[in-house]
Design a protein around this motif. Structure first.
Motif, short mmCIF file in Angstrom:
data_model
loop_
_atom_site.label_atom_id
_atom_site.label_comp_id
_atom_site.label_asym_id
_atom_site.label_seq_id
_atom_site.Cartn_x
_atom_site.Cartn_y
_atom_site.Cartn_z
N VAL A 31 -46.51 34.61 -2.27
CA VAL A 31 -45.22 34.27 -1.75
C VAL A 31 -44.95 35.17 -0.51
CG1 VAL A 31 -42.56 34.19 -2.12
CG2 VAL A 31 -44.14 33.52 -3.89
N PHE A 32 -45.04 36.50 -0.57
CA PHE A 32 -44.89 37.07 0.54
C PHE A 32 -46.06 36.94 1.91
CE2 PHE A 32 -45.44 41.27 2.94
CZ PHE A 32 -44.15 41.47 3.10
N ALA A 33 -47.08 36.42 1.36
CA ALA A 33 -47.90 36.21 2.43
C ALA A 33 -47.63 34.93 3.23
CB ALA A 33 -49.39 35.87 1.97
N HIS A 34 -46.75 33.95 2.38
CA HIS A 34 -46.44 32.85 3.40
C HIS A 34 -45.10 32.94 3.84
CE1 HIS A 34 -48.83 29.22 2.04
NE2 HIS A 34 -49.06 29.99 1.08
N ALA A 35 -44.14 34.07 3.25
CA ALA A 35 -42.88 34.04 4.14
C ALA A 35 -42.97 34.96 5.15
CB ALA A 35 -41.85 34.93 2.88
N SER A 36 -44.06 35.92 5.14
CA SER A 36 -44.13 36.89 6.28
C SER A 36 -45.15 36.58 7.51
CB SER A 36 -44.67 38.39 5.68
OG SER A 36 -45.99 38.40 5.23
N GLY A 37 -46.19 35.83 6.85
CA GLY A 37 -47.13 35.44 7.88
C GLY A 37 -48.37 36.27 7.65
N ASN A 38 -48.32 37.31 6.69
CA ASN A 38 -49.23 38.39 6.82
C ASN A 38 -50.43 37.85 5.62
OD1 ASN A 38 -50.99 40.50 6.39
ND2 ASN A 38 -49.11 41.88 5.79
N ASN A 40 -53.50 39.25 5.57
CA ASN A 40 -54.58 40.34 5.38
C ASN A 40 -55.24 40.06 3.98
OD1 ASN A 40 -56.05 42.42 5.11
ND2 ASN A 40 -54.15 44.06 5.45
N PRO A 41 -56.38 39.74 4.10
CA PRO A 41 -57.10 39.44 2.74
C PRO A 41 -56.88 40.63 1.82
CG PRO A 41 -58.91 39.94 4.58
CD PRO A 41 -57.30 39.53 5.40
N LEU A 42 -56.63 41.88 2.15
CA LEU A 42 -56.71 42.85 1.19
C LEU A 42 -55.36 42.79 0.07
CD1 LEU A 42 -57.19 45.99 3.50
CD2 LEU A 42 -58.33 45.62 1.40
N HIS A 43 -54.46 41.66 0.57
CA HIS A 43 -53.21 41.37 -0.28
C HIS A 43 -53.34 40.15 -0.78
CE1 HIS A 43 -51.70 44.77 2.04
NE2 HIS A 43 -51.63 44.36 3.27
N LEU A 44 -54.28 39.46 -0.86
CA LEU A 44 -54.54 38.23 -1.46
C LEU A 44 -55.23 38.21 -2.50
CD1 LEU A 44 -54.94 35.83 1.67
CD2 LEU A 44 -52.91 36.17 0.33
N PRO A 45 -54.85 37.81 -3.82
CA PRO A 45 -55.60 38.25 -5.00
C PRO A 45 -56.72 37.83 -5.14
CG PRO A 45 -53.27 37.44 -5.29
CD PRO A 45 -53.27 37.28 -3.88
N PRO A 60 -48.59 44.54 -0.42
CA PRO A 60 -48.22 45.11 1.07
C PRO A 60 -47.07 46.15 1.00
CG PRO A 60 -48.33 42.77 0.88
CD PRO A 60 -48.41 43.07 -0.36
N SER A 61 -47.39 47.03 1.79
CA SER A 61 -46.17 48.25 1.93
C SER A 61 -44.66 47.50 2.02
CB SER A 61 -46.55 48.99 3.03
OG SER A 61 -47.69 49.74 2.50
#
Length: 460
Positions: A31-38, A40-45, A60-61
């Motif tokens: 959800v954060f990846a979609h909302a922020s556009g971030n 970064n594969p480090l944050h994708l499960p 993500p911080s």
């Protein structure tokens, strides 16, 4: 419904504190990846962001920082609060599966309803992951806020298919005769199942077209058996013969008409007939539904009579049991949930239910007629006063005819964002029917379903 109550500026006192604890789950990161556009594969499960061979799923911080915003906006001062500034130092990391707590403490009050807070994030053992200072404009008036207008979210992660694929990967791959894999998508699906150790494809079709399809799809077919048979009808017959020879335990549709393939399967002499009618079962992973949903028949039997529906129901029950549903709950669908002589499908549903009670249909609980709403939704069933072990919790949805079944499956796929795999049951081996619209997950799921059914199918 949660009610959020604020503390207006004139009731704030230095030293006031608030906190909120949150379990970080994989869906939060999506959800954060979609909302922020971030992205970064480090944050994708499921991604390996640092190329060390395993996924990281690091929160993500900024997601941690958002938890502080949640405390200030929902708890202290609460609804009506606006940020002026937020300073943070990040001291550690959280990952999916970690429990973290966001805390705030009021340290100063200023002009213009300005309030200053110490802010920090703690891990479950008390270690600080972030700390800093926030300045906000506190609300002027008292307010209770009911979050009735905030819609829920459904994250399109298909955990049920992930489970099926993982279970099937532990089995020996089933030798599968793939008929006419002469397009990039049909060949790539077979190779994908091979790479995941679900099937061992035997490619039956035009060698030249299959070679071109491999180039187009960017896949290698080195090591796979290829039987050169350009004619589709003869290729289908050869695939069926491979089953009789004991060399194949499943048949998979490639780039040919379904009728051509099934004509060879149901042929009286040399086909793969059993004592039952063939039927297709869509196995669907619907976001937000906590179990698999099976839909039948949406691909083969156009207007099944009662005798055919008996086989359709029994085939679906057998598949459900092979997929780990101990006693599948079968909802026989119609437009209404009452037996109505003017609607023949309600009569069929009532008979099927009684046949299951008498043991003529085995291994599942069958009830009908049920309308779609009260078959899948407990509240809808309760509203209609339906008392049933199936209503509101059906694992299998039996459509009255092919048109209805096809509509249900496509609505679940394109409106509810379900993934759909499936196979044909009733032949001596499972038949995998793929579609050009299938994505990789659907193709893998169909292979997994076939492998699990071949290994676990109930004995008659």
């Amino acid at each position: 419904m949660t009610v959020y109550t604020n503390t207006p500026y004139d009731r704030l006192t230095v030293g006031m504190e608030a906190e909120a604890t949150r379990l970080c789950v994989a869906d939060d990161l999506y959800v954060f990846a979609h909302a922020s556009g971030n992205m970064n594969p480090l944050h994708l499960p499921k991604e390996d962001g640092d190329l060390d061979g395993k996924p990281e799923a690091i929160a993500p911080s900024a997601w941690l920082a958002a938890l502080i915003s949640g405390v200030l906006g929902s708890r202290l001062p609460g609804p009506g609060t606006l940020y002026k500034s937020q300073a943070l130092r990040f001291l550690g990391r959280a990952e999916a599966g970690d429990t973290v707590t966001a805390k705030v403490r009021l340290t100063a009050l200023g002009d213009g309803r300005e309030a200053t807070f110490d802010t920090w994030i703690e891990a479950e053992d008390g270690t600080r992951l972030a700390e800093g200072e926030a300045v906000v404009i506190a609300p002027e008036k008292s307010q209770d806020f009911k979050a009735r207008d905030v819609p829920g979210l459904t994250v399109q992660s298909h955990v049920h298919f992930d489970r099926l694929i993982a279970e099937a990967e532990h089995l020996d791959p089933i030798p599968t005769a793939v008929v006419a894999p002469e397009s990039a998508d049909s060949l790539a699906g077979a190779v994908l199942g091979w790479k995941h150790t679900l099937i061992t494809p035997i490619l039956v079709g035009s060698a030249a077209k299959i070679a071109n399809a491999a180039i187009e799809a960017g896949v290698s077919i080195e090591g796979l058996e290829l039987i050169d048979e350009p004619d589709h009808a003869r290729a289908a017959a050869r695939a069926v013969a491979l089953v009789h020879e004991g060399r194949a335990q499943a048949v998979m549709k490639g780039h040919l008409h379904t009728d051509t393939l099934l004509r060879a399967v149901i042929k009286r002499e040399g086909g793969l007939r059993t004592g039952r009618r063939l039927s297709h079962v869509f196995v669907m992973d619907v976001p937000g539904v906590d179990h698999l949903v099976l839909v039948t028949d949406a691909a083969i039997n156009i207007a099944p009579d009662l005798e055919t529906k008996v086989d359709i129901v029994q085939n679906a029950i057998d598949l459900g049991r092979a997929l780990g549903i101990e006693q599948p709950k079968v909802g026989v669908l119609s437009a209404v949930e009452t037996v109505t002589p003017n609607i023949p499908s309600t009569l069929d549903a009532a008979v099927l239910s009684k046949m299951a009670e008498r043991g003529q249909i085995k291994g599942g609980i069958v009830d009908g007629p049920l309308a779609m709403d009260n078959a899948v939704d407990l509240e809808a069933a309760a509203t209609k006063g339906i008392k049933s072990l199936v209503a509101g919790r059906a694992d299998i949805l039996v459509a009255p005819n092919l048109e209805a079944g096809n509509m249900i499956a496509k609505q679940l796929t394109f409106v509810a964002h379900a993934e759909a795999g499936g196979i044909v049951i009733g032949a001596s081996v499972p038949v995998i029917l793929s579609s050009r619209a299938d994505d990789d997950k659907a193709r893998l799921a169909s292979c997994a379903v076939a492998a699990l059914y071949a290994a676990r199918r109930p004995m008659p």
